[in-house]
Design an enzyme around this catalytic site. Structure first.
Site, PDB file in Angstrom:
ATOM      1  CG  ASP A 107      -5.535 -22.654   0.286  1.00 19.01           C
ATOM      2  OD1 ASP A 107      -4.257 -23.088   0.228  1.00 19.01           O
ATOM      3  OD2 ASP A 107      -5.728 -21.663   1.112  1.00 19.01           O
ATOM      4  NE  ARG A 169     -17.823 -13.563  -4.057  1.00 19.91           N
ATOM      5  CZ  ARG A 169     -17.172 -14.426  -2.936  1.00 19.91           C
ATOM      6  NH1 ARG A 169     -16.509 -15.503  -3.642  1.00 19.91           N
ATOM      7  NH2 ARG A 169     -17.345 -14.610  -1.939  1.00 19.91           N
TER       8      ARG A 169
HETATM    9  P1  IMP Z   1      -9.622 -25.190   1.776  1.00 19.42           P
HETATM   10  O1  IMP Z   1     -10.591 -25.722   2.754  1.00 19.42           O
HETATM   11  O2  IMP Z   1      -8.435 -24.352   2.467  1.00 19.42           O
HETATM   12  O3  IMP Z   1      -9.223 -25.968   0.639  1.00 19.42           O
HETATM   13  O4  IMP Z   1     -10.395 -23.375   1.465  1.00 19.42           O
HETATM   14  C1  IMP Z   1     -10.924 -23.507   0.124  1.00 19.42           C
HETATM   15  C2  IMP Z   1     -11.847 -22.153   0.074  1.00 19.42           C
HETATM   16  O5  IMP Z   1     -11.132 -20.949   0.389  1.00 19.42           O
HETATM   17  C3  IMP Z   1     -12.185 -21.849  -1.172  1.00 19.42           C
HETATM   18  O6  IMP Z   1     -13.215 -22.228  -1.863  1.00 19.42           O
HETATM   19  C4  IMP Z   1     -12.272 -20.333  -1.390  1.00 19.42           C
HETATM   20  O7  IMP Z   1     -13.471 -19.908  -0.872  1.00 19.42           O
HETATM   21  C5  IMP Z   1     -11.153 -19.831  -0.088  1.00 19.42           C
HETATM   22  N1  IMP Z   1      -9.636 -19.524  -0.760  1.00 19.42           N
HETATM   23  C6  IMP Z   1      -8.710 -20.286  -0.809  1.00 19.42           C
HETATM   24  N2  IMP Z   1      -7.641 -19.908  -1.315  1.00 19.42           N
HETATM   25  C7  IMP Z   1      -8.131 -18.540  -1.496  1.00 19.42           C
HETATM   26  C8  IMP Z   1      -7.376 -17.553  -2.454  1.00 19.42           C
HETATM   27  O8  IMP Z   1      -6.226 -17.549  -2.804  1.00 19.42           O
HETATM   28  N3  IMP Z   1      -8.422 -16.567  -2.608  1.00 19.42           N
HETATM   29  C9  IMP Z   1      -9.501 -16.505  -2.477  1.00 19.42           C
HETATM   30  N4  IMP Z   1     -10.143 -17.575  -1.754  1.00 19.42           N
HETATM   31  C10 IMP Z   1      -9.324 -18.570  -1.141  1.00 19.42           C
END
Ligand code: IMP
Ligand code: MG
Length: 184
Positions: A107, A169
């Site tokens: 994300d 999940r």
């Molecule tokens: P980042 O550090 O923002 O890249 O966060 C990544 C983590 O956030 C992922 O491994 C997911 O666990 C969670 N995450 C990010 N986007 C989503 C989503 O759309 N649905 C569910 N979990 C998400």
């Protein structure tokens, strides 16, 4: 669990189980092509990557081993902060090992960039990333992702390992939730 089991909670299905399966077959072929028979240590990031790990690993022909990490990212609500705590570390030493991180979704990319720096300091032979999903915000962080299943729009998704409040999940597809689920 399938769509009928979550009734009205679902808004729409974005990526079907068949589409995921077909794309993972392609990613596995890319991975086999890249490693040229050198053994790979697949590192799954718990809990989200369990489905991706199970399905992708079974499509890879190269010899693989598996290990797992669990990290928790401090943040407010659904936004991650990049401040990460290790809840479960790898069971194996990755020095001089070909490490392929297996992720469900990237994300902001903050969790991943932290993880990369952490694993790089252990001096693996190589360090690459495979993810099922990637959101456009990931582009803001300097993380080169080697194998990407699907680039998706910037909306919250569940299924195929991804949860909302710990649930959904085990849905075999990736979809979005109806607003009432979020209490809207
Ligand atoms: P980042 O550090 O923002 O890249 O966060 C990544 C983590 O956030 C992922 O491994 C997911 O666990 C969670 N995450 C990010 N986007 C989503 C989503 O759309 N649905 C569910 N979990 C998400
Ligand atoms: Mg994850």
């Amino acid at each position: 669990m399938d769509a009928k089991d979550v009734g009205g909670d679902l808004e729409k299905i974005l990526i079907t189980a068949e589409q995921i399966d077909a794309r993972l077959t392609e990613l596995a072929a890319e991975i086999d092509e890249y490693y040229q028979g050198e053994e790979i240590l697949l590192v799954g990031v718990l809990n989200g990557a369990v489905m991706a790990m199970a399905d992708l690993s079974r499509k890879i022909h190269t010899s693989t081993r598996m290990d797992w990490m669990a990290v928790s990212s401090y943040g407010s609500g659904t936004k991650s902060s990049g401040v990460v705590r290790i809840l479960k570390d790898l069971a194996s030493d990755i020095h001089d090992v070909n490490v392929l991180i297996v992720e469900d979704i990237i994300d902001s990319g903050l969790t991943l960039s932290w993880l990369l720096a952490n694993l790089r300091s252990r001096e693996p032979k190589s360090l690459r990333i495979a993810t099922v999903l990637r959101k456009p915000d990931a582009a803001k962080v300097e993380v080169e992702v080697d194998h990407v299943g699907f680039d998706i729009a910037n909306e919250f998704v569940v299924g195929y390992g991804l949860d909302y409040a710990g649930r959904y999940r085990s849905l075999p597809f990736v979809g979005t939730l109806a607003p009432h689920v979020y209490g809207a």
